[in-house]
Design a protein around this motif. Sequence first.
Motif, mmCIF file in Angstrom:
data_model
loop_
_atom_site.group_PDB
_atom_site.id
_atom_site.type_symbol
_atom_site.label_atom_id
_atom_site.label_comp_id
_atom_site.label_asym_id
_atom_site.label_seq_id
_atom_site.Cartn_x
_atom_site.Cartn_y
_atom_site.Cartn_z
ATOM 1 N N ARG A 68 -1.273 7.683 9.553
ATOM 2 C CA ARG A 68 -0.645 9.002 9.517
ATOM 3 C C ARG A 68 -1.806 9.675 8.594
ATOM 4 O O ARG A 68 -2.562 11.205 9.083
ATOM 5 N N LEU A 69 -2.330 8.898 7.810
ATOM 6 C CA LEU A 69 -3.683 9.568 7.303
ATOM 7 C C LEU A 69 -5.181 9.790 8.227
ATOM 8 O O LEU A 69 -5.879 10.386 7.447
ATOM 9 N N ASN A 79 -0.935 -0.009 11.019
ATOM 10 C CA ASN A 79 -1.676 0.276 8.954
ATOM 11 C C ASN A 79 -2.550 -0.545 9.006
ATOM 12 O O ASN A 79 -1.867 -1.773 9.613
ATOM 13 N N CYS A 80 -2.646 -0.655 7.989
ATOM 14 C CA CYS A 80 -3.557 -1.873 7.304
ATOM 15 C C CYS A 80 -2.670 -2.942 6.288
ATOM 16 O O CYS A 80 -3.108 -3.870 7.049
ATOM 17 N N SER A 81 -1.854 -2.527 5.706
ATOM 18 C CA SER A 81 -0.852 -3.496 5.364
ATOM 19 C C SER A 81 0.147 -4.362 6.189
ATOM 20 O O SER A 81 0.788 -4.531 5.901
ATOM 21 N N ASN A 82 0.410 -3.382 7.777
ATOM 22 C CA ASN A 82 1.180 -4.705 8.632
ATOM 23 C C ASN A 82 0.967 -5.753 8.660
ATOM 24 O O ASN A 82 1.061 -6.892 8.599
ATOM 25 N N CYS A 83 -0.359 -6.411 8.467
ATOM 26 C CA CYS A 83 -1.379 -7.632 8.510
ATOM 27 C C CYS A 83 -1.792 -7.761 7.651
ATOM 28 O O CYS A 83 -1.766 -9.272 6.956
ATOM 29 N N HIS A 84 -1.621 -6.851 6.238
ATOM 30 C CA HIS A 84 -2.295 -7.310 4.485
ATOM 31 C C HIS A 84 -1.493 -6.856 3.809
ATOM 32 O O HIS A 84 -0.755 -5.655 3.063
ATOM 33 N N LEU A 85 -0.055 -8.287 3.954
ATOM 34 C CA LEU A 85 0.813 -7.453 3.049
ATOM 35 C C LEU A 85 1.285 -7.147 1.597
ATOM 36 O O LEU A 85 0.059 -7.454 1.330
ATOM 37 N N ASP A 86 1.599 -6.766 1.294
ATOM 38 C CA ASP A 86 1.998 -6.809 -0.810
ATOM 39 C C ASP A 86 1.144 -5.801 -0.802
ATOM 40 O O ASP A 86 0.232 -5.601 -2.102
ATOM 41 N N GLN A 87 -0.251 -4.910 0.202
ATOM 42 C CA GLN A 87 -0.655 -3.904 -0.204
ATOM 43 C C GLN A 87 -1.948 -4.290 -0.015
ATOM 44 O O GLN A 87 -2.704 -4.037 -0.812
#
Length: 303
Positions: A68-69, A79-87
């Motif tokens: 979105r950003l 999003n980046c956080s889909n493969c790198h969990l917990d932010q």
Amino acid sequence: MKALLPLSLLFMAGAQATPIAMPDQSQLKVPGVAAAPQFVPPAESTIPDNAFGKLVREGHALFVDTRRLMPDAVGNGMNCSNCHLDQGRMAHSAPLWGAYPMYPAYRKKNDKVNTFAERIQGCFQFSMNGKPPAADSPQMTALSVYAYWLSTQAPTAVELAGRGYPEVPQPAQGYDFKRGQQVYAEQCAICHGANGEGQKVAGEYVMPPLWGNDSYNWGAGMHRINTAASFIKYNMPLGRPGSLSDQQAWDVAAWVNRHERPQDPRLVEGSVEKTRLKFHANDGVNLYGQKVNGVLIGQGSTR
């Protein structure tokens, strides 16, 4: 001292804060993983109230709400956080604190020494199927600062426990698409959809698509069955990491990666075979350029 916006609330500089639900996954444990001292990234409360802290928060926002950003840089629903969990914090999920201190480093993928910014650019090109932002762009700076902050007090050039996705050796039975289809239907479809389409709320993905136009492309590391199996084994189903056997992880990874997705942006002269020979023939276990039930895999998604 002025109040700081929690990282569980996403924001854009100069705009009103937009609440984004970010589940706390930090307490998830992976059964079967040998206990080892693990690096603990800094707490949100330690982010300083200064220019550096502002960049940390901006980087976090971009990391968890990338599509979105950064619409000009992301070409799918990831999003980046889909493969790198917990932010980007979770061990065994390629945490940022395990990656940032290891760069610069040589990567076989592009046969050169990469900076951390170049490594992120690769994620945009392949996992996000998009256009990588410039290394000196404000977005890249913010993402790098967020990774740097998560790595506070981590040793440089030391492979920390929990870095990357732990290897899951290929089972003696190899992998089986039919078994994988069953595992997917029972364990994955509830979040990712019966056809790998993901889930949307108000037009935005809340669960990522696993194949089709809005998923990672044929050049992404996750297209390797062995890499996907490792991620799945140690992180999925969400909330129950380690609940699948090695065999189930390999089977469902093969099922997911037998489906079409966006073409490898490195496509050589419009030829899947030439691209396979140059980039995929020695790149782990993958199906690119192979025939499954008489159908050539790697032609690119059409939906």
